[in-house]
Motif scaffolding. Structure first.
Motif, PDB file in Angstrom:
ATOM      1  N   ASN A 343      23.355 -63.323  29.656  1.00 49.26           N
ATOM      2  CA  ASN A 343      22.693 -62.024  29.793  1.00 49.26           C
ATOM      3  C   ASN A 343      22.661 -61.275  28.467  1.00 49.26           C
ATOM      4  O   ASN A 343      21.669 -60.619  28.135  1.00 49.26           O
ATOM      5  CB  ASN A 343      23.407 -61.179  30.853  1.00 49.26           C
ATOM      6  N   VAL A 344      23.775 -61.370  27.706  1.00 55.56           N
ATOM      7  CA  VAL A 344      23.825 -60.715  26.396  1.00 55.56           C
ATOM      8  C   VAL A 344      22.799 -61.336  25.458  1.00 55.56           C
ATOM      9  O   VAL A 344      22.051 -60.644  24.770  1.00 55.56           O
ATOM     10  CB  VAL A 344      25.244 -60.819  25.791  1.00 55.56           C
ATOM     11  N   LEU A 345      22.753 -62.668  25.430  1.00 51.86           N
ATOM     12  CA  LEU A 345      21.811 -63.368  24.559  1.00 51.86           C
ATOM     13  C   LEU A 345      20.365 -63.023  24.917  1.00 51.86           C
ATOM     14  O   LEU A 345      19.534 -62.773  24.040  1.00 51.86           O
ATOM     15  CB  LEU A 345      22.030 -64.881  24.659  1.00 51.86           C
ATOM     16  N   ASP A 346      20.071 -62.999  26.206  1.00 55.17           N
ATOM     17  CA  ASP A 346      18.704 -62.714  26.637  1.00 55.17           C
ATOM     18  C   ASP A 346      18.256 -61.318  26.211  1.00 55.17           C
ATOM     19  O   ASP A 346      17.105 -61.106  25.823  1.00 55.17           O
ATOM     20  CB  ASP A 346      18.580 -62.854  28.156  1.00 55.17           C
ATOM     21  N   SER A 347      19.177 -60.351  26.289  1.00 59.76           N
ATOM     22  CA  SER A 347      18.792 -58.969  25.974  1.00 59.76           C
ATOM     23  C   SER A 347      18.807 -58.681  24.480  1.00 59.76           C
ATOM     24  O   SER A 347      17.959 -57.949  23.977  1.00 59.76           O
ATOM     25  CB  SER A 347      19.726 -57.990  26.697  1.00 59.76           C
ATOM     26  N   GLU A 348      19.782 -59.263  23.754  1.00 60.30           N
ATOM     27  CA  GLU A 348      19.935 -58.926  22.336  1.00 60.30           C
ATOM     28  C   GLU A 348      19.175 -59.869  21.406  1.00 60.30           C
ATOM     29  O   GLU A 348      18.662 -59.455  20.376  1.00 60.30           O
ATOM     30  CB  GLU A 348      21.424 -58.930  21.959  1.00 60.30           C
ATOM     31  N   THR A 349      19.136 -61.142  21.746  1.00 57.99           N
ATOM     32  CA  THR A 349      18.480 -62.147  20.888  1.00 57.99           C
ATOM     33  C   THR A 349      17.697 -63.116  21.764  1.00 57.99           C
ATOM     34  O   THR A 349      18.127 -64.253  21.989  1.00 57.99           O
ATOM     35  CB  THR A 349      19.523 -62.914  20.049  1.00 57.99           C
ATOM     36  N   PRO A 350      16.559 -62.682  22.292  1.00 59.93           N
ATOM     37  CA  PRO A 350      15.825 -63.507  23.264  1.00 59.93           C
ATOM     38  C   PRO A 350      15.359 -64.860  22.716  1.00 59.93           C
ATOM     39  O   PRO A 350      14.995 -65.735  23.500  1.00 59.93           O
ATOM     40  CB  PRO A 350      14.627 -62.610  23.644  1.00 59.93           C
ATOM     41  N   HIS A 351      15.401 -65.046  21.386  1.00 58.25           N
ATOM     42  CA  HIS A 351      14.979 -66.327  20.815  1.00 58.25           C
ATOM     43  C   HIS A 351      16.160 -67.262  20.576  1.00 58.25           C
ATOM     44  O   HIS A 351      16.066 -68.177  19.752  1.00 58.25           O
ATOM     45  CB  HIS A 351      14.230 -66.088  19.495  1.00 58.25           C
ATOM     46  N   TRP A 352      17.243 -67.069  21.324  1.00 57.82           N
ATOM     47  CA  TRP A 352      18.419 -67.924  21.134  1.00 57.82           C
ATOM     48  C   TRP A 352      18.112 -69.361  21.580  1.00 57.82           C
ATOM     49  O   TRP A 352      17.225 -69.615  22.380  1.00 57.82           O
ATOM     50  CB  TRP A 352      19.614 -67.357  21.891  1.00 57.82           C
ATOM     51  N   GLN A 353      18.881 -70.290  21.005  1.00 58.01           N
ATOM     52  CA  GLN A 353      18.653 -71.714  21.232  1.00 58.01           C
ATOM     53  C   GLN A 353      19.883 -72.346  21.897  1.00 58.01           C
ATOM     54  O   GLN A 353      20.994 -71.857  21.736  1.00 58.01           O
ATOM     55  CB  GLN A 353      18.400 -72.416  19.894  1.00 58.01           C
ATOM     56  N   SER A 354      19.668 -73.432  22.608  1.00 57.40           N
ATOM     57  CA  SER A 354      20.754 -74.109  23.313  1.00 57.40           C
ATOM     58  C   SER A 354      20.765 -75.596  22.973  1.00 57.40           C
ATOM     59  O   SER A 354      19.713 -76.210  22.777  1.00 57.40           O
ATOM     60  CB  SER A 354      20.591 -73.940  24.830  1.00 57.40           C
ATOM     61  N   ARG A 355      21.960 -76.167  22.898  1.00 54.59           N
ATOM     62  CA  ARG A 355      22.107 -77.608  22.637  1.00 54.59           C
ATOM     63  C   ARG A 355      23.295 -78.128  23.446  1.00 54.59           C
ATOM     64  O   ARG A 355      24.342 -77.482  23.507  1.00 54.59           O
ATOM     65  CB  ARG A 355      22.360 -77.852  21.155  1.00 54.59           C
ATOM     66  N   VAL A 356      23.147 -79.295  24.050  1.00 54.14           N
ATOM     67  CA  VAL A 356      24.219 -79.903  24.846  1.00 54.14           C
ATOM     68  C   VAL A 356      24.563 -81.276  24.276  1.00 54.14           C
ATOM     69  O   VAL A 356      23.665 -82.086  24.007  1.00 54.14           O
ATOM     70  CB  VAL A 356      23.798 -80.042  26.329  1.00 54.14           C
TER      71      VAL A 356
END
Length: 718
Positions: A343-356
């Protein structure tokens, strides 16, 4: 093959062959030595000289001469071995079986490794008097469901090698399928892809944070270290690393050093400097946020071990931040971190990236030990699959529940809830939950599915003499956190003599949150405490505004806030209580009155960095102080009009904060932060300016004067 202590040469050859096969296939095995400890030691004395040439670990306080070089460590020191590998482990269960340590050390066993576990026969585990029970207050239990469940898991797993000592029964070792492709530890395509992604992220645009998740053994920390080295080589001047502890980044630094090789000019425990002057540096998260050093890139390893409030400050404090966390681990799970932080990432830095990272590095994908340890300790416990429909609160059934009597599916679902809700839920918590006779649990059901769970424990009831010693600081009794804390820190011996229910965890599925289920679970627990004629229901938690608001909504009152921030979370422990009996009501009234009396002195001395919103809520929750008298009101009018200095007004302004209804009014004001920081917490003007709350003393005083003028015109009647 006979399982008597003496092993014939053919048997030794068979074990050697097994070991060679495991090395070739990249697998590991658990070997249960069931039977008397002396026979197990004799058996190992016959076998280990032939198969343990590389050494290994003996886990236990003492060990016998086995004819091989084994490093002896106590189970309590298991964390010191993290980040390293071992070819063989002998775990002496007769000296204690702390679940967290076992799960942690199992992950250090490298491909081809054998984990020998010395224990009674599986049939006896439920009644085995484990020496580790004393540490957690479980030594008085007659039966241990946690150990009984583990025995069932082990008995059902065909990969477990069971050696029944003293039995004439023959032991046949499994034959591994031969393979032309021999396993070797090497950088996986997963890792290589992550390293490329990290380097591109570190050289790329700002405000594009990267979140990396992986199970243990996937090379996550190694990839961070190799990527950090490449970034330094490609021109980045300073990369900062933080984590819950320095041990969490050992592998990161090892791989960074190896990758930089002869480019390293000098290095210490917490830093590396290259010949070009570039630096890689570790800082504890609180030091990082306090010092705020400049850096192009910040890497946060084991981010699940840090509270979201601190992660958010790191996210917003530097241009490029990478967060990495273990998804299923002995220290707690990263799934809860991912859920809360998203939720924090979506609101503050919506262009965040994910890797698994999914493919293991240190052992083969078909290694049976990893899933076995996961089943033993529910490291992979998850909420049940499928969607939980949003259900009206009236359709929810709240009922008392005993996890020790639950089916495996029910237990996995409920423990998965606890894991997702709290970043430090560990295998040790599972044992305590199942075994502790003082444990009390409730669950919330919708159409037979568990959507919420509460775990509590009955505490207190110490004798008057012992309670007095606890209150004076002369004694400390294992367990009984809440009663002892109130007795020792608040100064009321009777707190340790009273009995209360401490709520340890409350968890609700993500789909069912904010529908009142958590509140109903607490209400049910409090009603259960009343039926048991307990004096109070209470809780202790890492202080944050949202958690405080939840517990306050359940009717609990503030009774204590700790003086020291928790090492991993950076939050102050907060304790809240709901009284039931007349004795409990009297105690809570006295404790709160005393805390309110000392509040204005304690806050600037101990809680200068407490969140202003949380401080305001706590101040408003405490018993009110005296209203301002005529002289105070005159001073307030003069201050508001600019005719009286701030320094002379501090006592009046602080006492004003405790007047009836005033802190509630301030909480709604846009300038709440500067009021709390300047008035209650005693920040200097330079500190306030550094926080962006004012441009200097004149501006800060003008803001406070405006608040007082508005209060006198439109605020509550003084």
């Amino acid at each position: 093959m006979s399982t008597e202590a003496a092993l014939p040469a053919s048997a030794v050859d068979t074990w050697r062959s097994l070991q060679s096969g495991l090395v070739a296939s990249g697998e590991r095995r658990l070997v249960l030595l069931e039977g008397p400890r002396d026979l197990a030691v004799q058996w190992l004395q016959a076998l280990l000289p032939a198969i343990a040439q590389e050494g290994g670990l003996w886990v236990g306080r003492t060990r016998e001469a086995l004819g091989v070089r084994l490093t002896t460590i106590e189970a309590s020191k298991a964390r010191q071995w993290l980040g390293r590998e071992t070819p063989l482990i002998v775990w002496d269960g007769w000296q204690g079986n702390p679940p967290d340590a076992f799960a942690a050390l199992a992950g250090t066993l490298k491909a081809g490794g054998l984990l020998f576990w010395l224990m009674p026969s599986l049939e006896a585990w439920g009644h085995f008097s484990d020496p580790d029970y004393v540490r957690t207050g479980l030594d008085h239990c007659q039966f241990h469901p946690f150990a009984e469940r583990m025995a069932g898991v082990l008995a059902a797993d065909s990969s477990v090698i069971r050696v029944r000592l003293g039995s004439p029964e023959a032991l046949s070792l499994l034959e591994l399928p031969s393979s032309t492709d021999k396993f070797k530890v090497a950088t996986t395509p997963d890792q290589e892809g992550l390293i490329r992604k990290l380097v591109a992220f570190g050289l790329g645009r700002r405000r594009r944070p990267l979140v990396v998740t992986a199970d243990r053994g996937r090379g996550k920390s190694a990839a961070l270290g190799m990527a950090a080295a490449q970034l330094l080589q490609q021109g980045r001047r300073q990369i900062l690393v933080t984590a819950p502890s320095r041990q969490n980044v050992s592998a990161l630094f090892i791989h960074a050093l190896e990758s930089l090789d002869d480019e390293v000019l000098e290095a210490g425990d917490d830093w590396i400097k290259t010949a070009s002057g570039a630096r890689l540096r570790y800082l504890p998260v609180r030091d990082l946020l306090q010092e705020k050093p400049e850096a192009e890139v910040v890497m946060v390893d084991e981010a699940a071990g840090l509270p979201v409030s601190l992660l958010k400050r790191v996210l917003l404090g530097w241009p490029r931040v990478a967060f990495a966390s273990t998804v299923h681990g002995y220290e707690g799970a990263g799934r809860g971190f991912a859920i809360r932080f998203r939720n924090v990432l979506d609101s503050e830095t919506p262009h965040w990236q994910s890797r698994v990272l999914s493919k293991p590095v240190r052992w083969a994908e078909n290694d049976p030990l990893e899933p076995l340890v996961s089943r033993l300790f529910l490291l992979g416990a998850e909420q049940g699959s499928g969607e939980f429909p949003k259900t009206p609160v009236g359709d929810v059934v709240i009922e008392p529940w005993q996890p020790a009597l639950a089916t495996e599916a029910e237990l996995v679902e409920a423990f998965g809830l606890l894991v997702d809700a709290h970043y430090r839920t560990t295998p040790g918590d599972l044992r305590q939950w199942l075994d502790d006779p003082a444990a009390r649990s409730w669950r919330a059901l919708v159409n037979g599915r568990t959507v919420g769970v509460l775990w509590g424990a009955v505490e207190g009831g110490l004798s008057k003499e012992l309670a007095t010693q606890v209150a004076s600081g002369k004694r400390r009794v294992r367990g009984h956190l809440l009663p002892q804390s109130l007795a020792g820190h608040s100064g009321f011996p009777e707190a340790a003599s009273q009995c209360g229910l401490r709520i340890i965890r409350v968890a609700v599925t993500a789909q069912s949150r904010r529908s009142g289920i958590g509140n109903r679970l607490v209400v049910a627990a409090a009603a259960g405490a009343e039926r048991e004629e307990l004096d109070f229901t209470g809780t202790s938690f890492g202080g944050s505004s949202d958690l405080y608001a939840f517990w306050a909504s359940c009717g609990l009152k503030l009774v204590r806030i700790g003086l020291q921030q928790e090492a991993t979370s950076g939050e102050y422990p907060v304790q809240m209580v709901l009284a039931h009996s007349s004795a409990g009501l009297s105690l809570v009234r006295q404790v709160r009155a005393r805390l309110a009396k000392h509040w204005l002195t304690l806050v600037p001395l101990n809680w200068k960095d407490l969140d202003p919103g949380l401080l305001a809520d706590m101040t408003a929750n405490l018993p009110s102080g005296s209203p301002p008298d005529l002289a105070d009101i005159r001073d307030l009018q003069n201050f508001g009009d600019g005719h009286r200095g701030f320094q002379l007004m501090v006592p009046v302004l602080r006492e004003l904060s405790q007047a009836q209804g005033l802190m509630g009014w301030f909480s709604q004001h846009t300038e709440l932060s500067i009021w709390c920081r300047a008035v209650l917490q005693g920040w200097s003007w330079s500190e306030l300016q550094g926080e962006g709350l004012c441009t200097g003393q004149r501006d800060g005083e003008d803001r406070l004067r405006a608040m007082v003028r508005e209060l006198l015109r439109n605020g509550p009647e003084l």
